[in-house]
Design a protein around this motif. Structure first.
Motif, PDB file in Angstrom:
ATOM      1  N   PHE A 133       0.717  -1.119   0.015  1.00 16.29           N
ATOM      2  CA  PHE A 133      -0.029   0.019   0.050  1.00 16.29           C
ATOM      3  C   PHE A 133       0.811   1.228  -0.076  1.00 16.29           C
ATOM      4  N   MET A 134       2.168   1.026   0.526  1.00 22.02           N
ATOM      5  CA  MET A 134       2.740   2.495   0.813  1.00 22.02           C
ATOM      6  C   MET A 134       4.306   2.055   0.669  1.00 22.02           C
ATOM      7  N   ASP A 135       5.091   3.002   0.442  1.00 24.70           N
ATOM      8  CA  ASP A 135       6.591   3.006   0.331  1.00 24.70           C
ATOM      9  C   ASP A 135       7.343   2.973   1.717  1.00 24.70           C
ATOM     10  N   ILE A 136       7.061   1.978   2.540  1.00 29.09           N
ATOM     11  CA  ILE A 136       7.323   1.978   3.805  1.00 29.09           C
ATOM     12  C   ILE A 136       7.875   0.803   4.276  1.00 29.09           C
ATOM     13  N   HIS A 137       9.047   0.688   5.160  1.00 33.29           N
ATOM     14  CA  HIS A 137       9.622  -0.425   5.691  1.00 33.29           C
ATOM     15  C   HIS A 137      10.093  -0.064   7.151  1.00 33.29           C
ATOM     16  N   LEU A 138       9.844  -1.071   7.798  1.00 29.14           N
ATOM     17  CA  LEU A 138       9.883  -0.705   9.464  1.00 29.14           C
ATOM     18  C   LEU A 138      11.223  -1.762   9.916  1.00 29.14           C
ATOM     19  N   SER A 139      11.811  -1.195  10.858  1.00 32.11           N
ATOM     20  CA  SER A 139      12.949  -1.918  11.564  1.00 32.11           C
ATOM     21  C   SER A 139      13.109  -1.527  13.001  1.00 32.11           C
ATOM     22  N   LYS A 140      13.160  -2.547  13.828  1.00 35.57           N
ATOM     23  CA  LYS A 140      13.257  -2.264  15.409  1.00 35.57           C
ATOM     24  C   LYS A 140      14.681  -1.496  15.924  1.00 35.57           C
ATOM     25  N   LYS A 141      14.655  -0.447  16.651  1.00 33.97           N
ATOM     26  CA  LYS A 141      15.735   0.134  17.041  1.00 33.97           C
ATOM     27  C   LYS A 141      15.567   0.156  18.635  1.00 33.97           C
ATOM     28  N   ASP A 142      16.763  -0.614  19.411  1.00 33.87           N
ATOM     29  CA  ASP A 142      16.800  -0.281  20.849  1.00 33.87           C
ATOM     30  C   ASP A 142      17.772   0.600  21.165  1.00 33.87           C
ATOM     31  N   SER A 143      17.573   1.558  22.302  1.00 37.59           N
ATOM     32  CA  SER A 143      18.582   2.300  22.728  1.00 37.59           C
ATOM     33  C   SER A 143      19.573   1.867  23.387  1.00 37.59           C
ATOM     34  N   VAL A 144      20.800   2.405  23.615  1.00 40.00           N
ATOM     35  CA  VAL A 144      22.072   2.081  23.785  1.00 40.00           C
ATOM     36  C   VAL A 144      21.876   1.122  25.443  1.00 40.00           C
ATOM     37  N   ASP A 145      21.326   1.783  26.247  1.00 44.35           N
ATOM     38  CA  ASP A 145      21.043   1.416  27.410  1.00 44.35           C
ATOM     39  C   ASP A 145      19.666   0.700  27.753  1.00 44.35           C
ATOM     40  N   SER A 146      19.311  -0.070  26.652  1.00 44.26           N
ATOM     41  CA  SER A 146      17.815  -0.519  26.860  1.00 44.26           C
ATOM     42  C   SER A 146      17.579  -1.569  27.884  1.00 44.26           C
ATOM     43  N   MET A 147      18.859  -2.354  28.203  1.00 43.56           N
ATOM     44  CA  MET A 147      18.901  -3.475  29.316  1.00 43.56           C
ATOM     45  C   MET A 147      18.837  -2.731  30.833  1.00 43.56           C
ATOM     46  N   ILE A 148      19.002  -1.475  30.995  1.00 41.11           N
ATOM     47  CA  ILE A 148      18.965  -0.816  32.131  1.00 41.11           C
ATOM     48  C   ILE A 148      17.607   0.220  32.289  1.00 41.11           C
ATOM     49  N   THR A 171      12.192   1.872  19.871  1.00 42.14           N
ATOM     50  CA  THR A 171      11.420   2.416  18.628  1.00 42.14           C
ATOM     51  C   THR A 171      11.518   1.693  17.580  1.00 42.14           C
ATOM     52  N   ILE A 172      10.748   2.312  16.470  1.00 40.30           N
ATOM     53  CA  ILE A 172      10.824   1.650  15.379  1.00 40.30           C
ATOM     54  C   ILE A 172      11.165   2.782  14.101  1.00 40.30           C
ATOM     55  N   ARG A 173      12.119   2.155  13.262  1.00 40.46           N
ATOM     56  CA  ARG A 173      12.478   3.092  12.263  1.00 40.46           C
ATOM     57  C   ARG A 173      11.780   3.083  10.944  1.00 40.46           C
ATOM     58  N   ILE A 174      11.819   3.859  10.333  1.00 33.91           N
ATOM     59  CA  ILE A 174      11.001   4.119   8.796  1.00 33.91           C
ATOM     60  C   ILE A 174      11.950   4.307   8.007  1.00 33.91           C
ATOM     61  N   ASN A 175      12.377   3.211   7.139  1.00 34.81           N
ATOM     62  CA  ASN A 175      13.089   3.204   5.960  1.00 34.81           C
ATOM     63  C   ASN A 175      14.543   3.837   6.520  1.00 34.81           C
ATOM     64  N   ASP A 176      14.821   3.180   7.619  1.00 37.37           N
ATOM     65  CA  ASP A 176      16.190   3.672   8.043  1.00 37.37           C
ATOM     66  C   ASP A 176      16.498   5.011   8.016  1.00 37.37           C
ATOM     67  N   SER A 177      15.412   5.891   7.839  1.00 41.49           N
ATOM     68  CA  SER A 177      15.678   7.393   7.768  1.00 41.49           C
ATOM     69  C   SER A 177      15.096   8.040   9.026  1.00 41.49           C
ATOM     70  N   TYR A 178      13.998   7.740   9.678  1.00 40.46           N
ATOM     71  CA  TYR A 178      13.513   8.728  10.768  1.00 40.46           C
ATOM     72  C   TYR A 178      12.799   7.763  11.680  1.00 40.46           C
ATOM     73  N   ASN A 179      12.136   7.959  12.852  1.00 40.31           N
ATOM     74  CA  ASN A 179      11.619   7.358  13.838  1.00 40.31           C
ATOM     75  C   ASN A 179      10.321   7.407  13.582  1.00 40.31           C
ATOM     76  N   ILE A 180       9.497   6.127  13.992  1.00 35.03           N
ATOM     77  CA  ILE A 180       8.120   6.236  13.543  1.00 35.03           C
ATOM     78  C   ILE A 180       7.207   7.406  14.277  1.00 35.03           C
ATOM     79  N   GLU A 181       7.845   8.102  15.465  1.00 31.59           N
ATOM     80  CA  GLU A 181       7.237   9.300  15.920  1.00 31.59           C
ATOM     81  C   GLU A 181       6.773  10.371  15.069  1.00 31.59           C
ATOM     82  N   GLU A 182       8.041  10.252  14.052  1.00 32.63           N
ATOM     83  CA  GLU A 182       7.829  11.281  12.950  1.00 32.63           C
ATOM     84  C   GLU A 182       6.992  11.087  11.773  1.00 32.63           C
ATOM     85  N   LEU A 183       6.395  10.054  11.705  1.00 30.69           N
ATOM     86  CA  LEU A 183       5.437   9.835  10.487  1.00 30.69           C
ATOM     87  C   LEU A 183       4.290  11.133  10.454  1.00 30.69           C
TER      88      LEU A 183
END
Length: 337
Positions: free
Chosen positions: A130-145, A150-162
């Motif tokens: 339906f649309m030119d979008i690919h999602l990938s998961k991104k964890d912050s460096v300190d995600s274990m603590i 978050t989710i990246r869109i096309n390796d260009s911006y975060n999902i919050e910026e849709l």
């Protein structure tokens, strides 16, 4: 023309009886009388709640977010909610058209973000059609603590910026896909055009119908001018001449296949929103039935028989006489002796 109670019952009966609404299997509810459209949608959904239907799915105007907070994962997905619970929750007065929820305990954006994270491959495949979008998961460096995901869109911006339109399309797709998986027979999408321009809205309608052929859609929109480019759908056009009180108001039934020129849309809107003669619309409907079906549907014929010829305008009398002639010829053919 039909009043609101008649049309609500007719649509509901068609859904549960798995019949066409009028000419088609899907429908547009159109008009800038928001109260009238809301009353129609609420009438349908309240009947579904009362009957505990498991095949009605409702996407509220607020259900357009795919994220609310990356720090507040719900750890639940769509299938943790039943179709009945979603509908009952969204129909509650505190939430209906006011708040994005899945049920009264969970925000829609939070649940949707969690749902995306649970199966990115599935949704990449869905969105890719339906649309030119690919999602990938991104964890912050300190995600274990205590970091965030978050989710990246096309390796260009975060999902919050849709953009609003991208977010709306993704959310509608996700919920429609879930409704399809749960064997829902009808999906009602309220204020469908609120985040799309006309061209993209029309394209999206076609894409949804093409992918989900088993589902019957009811799209609620504002802009009647888009009807000129939509085919294969029944149209419920609201009469605004009664203001916002639809208790005594009426709605007009149209076939989108009969609307071929933009001028026709403007003519319908200007006449129908103004002081319209119900007799004219009834006569036009009868002629349309004769041309398309070779016969007049019973409910229209019953109303036609009640018309007072002397009260008609000159133009209406001409049309009335034509219809009478057609009916007379039918009677002669059926009873030659």
């Amino acid at each position: 023309m039909y009043n609101l109670q008649e049309i609500t019952k007719g649509i509901y009966d068609a859904i549960i009886g798995r019949k066409r609404f009028f000419e088609h299997g899907s429908m547009l509810i159109v008009g800038n009388n928001s109260l009238g459209k809301t009353q129609l949608v609420k009438g349908l959904l309240n009947k579904a709640v009362k009957d505990n239907r498991k095949d009605f799915y409702y996407i509220d105007p607020q259900n357009r977010n795919v994220i609310e907070s990356t720090d507040n994962l719900a750890l639940v997905g769509y299938k943790d909610f039943t179709i009945e619970d979603i509908l009952k929750s969204r129909m509650k007065k505190a939430f209906f058209t006011k708040k994005d929820i899945f049920d009264e305990h969970y925000s829609g954006g939070v649940v949707t973000f969690s749902e995306l994270l649970s199966d990115l491959d599935k949704y990449n495949m869905l969105f890719g059609k339906f649309m030119d979008i690919h999602l990938s998961k991104k964890d912050s460096v300190d995600s274990m603590i205590g970091g965030s995901t978050t989710i990246r869109i096309n390796d260009s911006y975060n999902i919050e910026e849709l953009s609003n339109s991208e977010s709306a399309k993704m959310r509608i797709l996700m919920e429609t896909d879930y409704a399809n998986e749960m064997d829902c027979g009808v999906v009602i999408i309220d204020e469908f055009d609120s985040h799309f321009d006309s061209d993209n809205m029309i394209k999206f309608i076609g894409q949804l119908q093409e992918k989900y052929k088993r589902i019957r859609f009811i799209f609620v929109i504002h802009n009647a001018e888009t009807l000129v480019n939509i085919q294969g759908m029944d149209v419920i056009l609201f009469n605004n001449s009664y203001g916002t009180d639809m208790r005594n108001g009426t709605v007009l039934i149209l076939d989108s296949d009969n609307i071929t020129q933009l001028g026709e849309i403007h003519r319908i809107r200007s006449k129908y929103i103004g002081d319209v003669r119900e007799s004219e619309w009834l006569l036009n409907q009868c002629v349309s039935d004769i041309v398309k079906k070779k016969t007049i549907r019973k409910e229209s014929l019953d109303k036609f028989r009640k018309l007072d010829y002397q009260m008609l305008s000159t133009k209406e009398k001409i049309v009335y006489s034509y219809i009478e002639e057609v009916l007379s010829n039918e009677d002669k053919a059926a009873n030659p002796f």
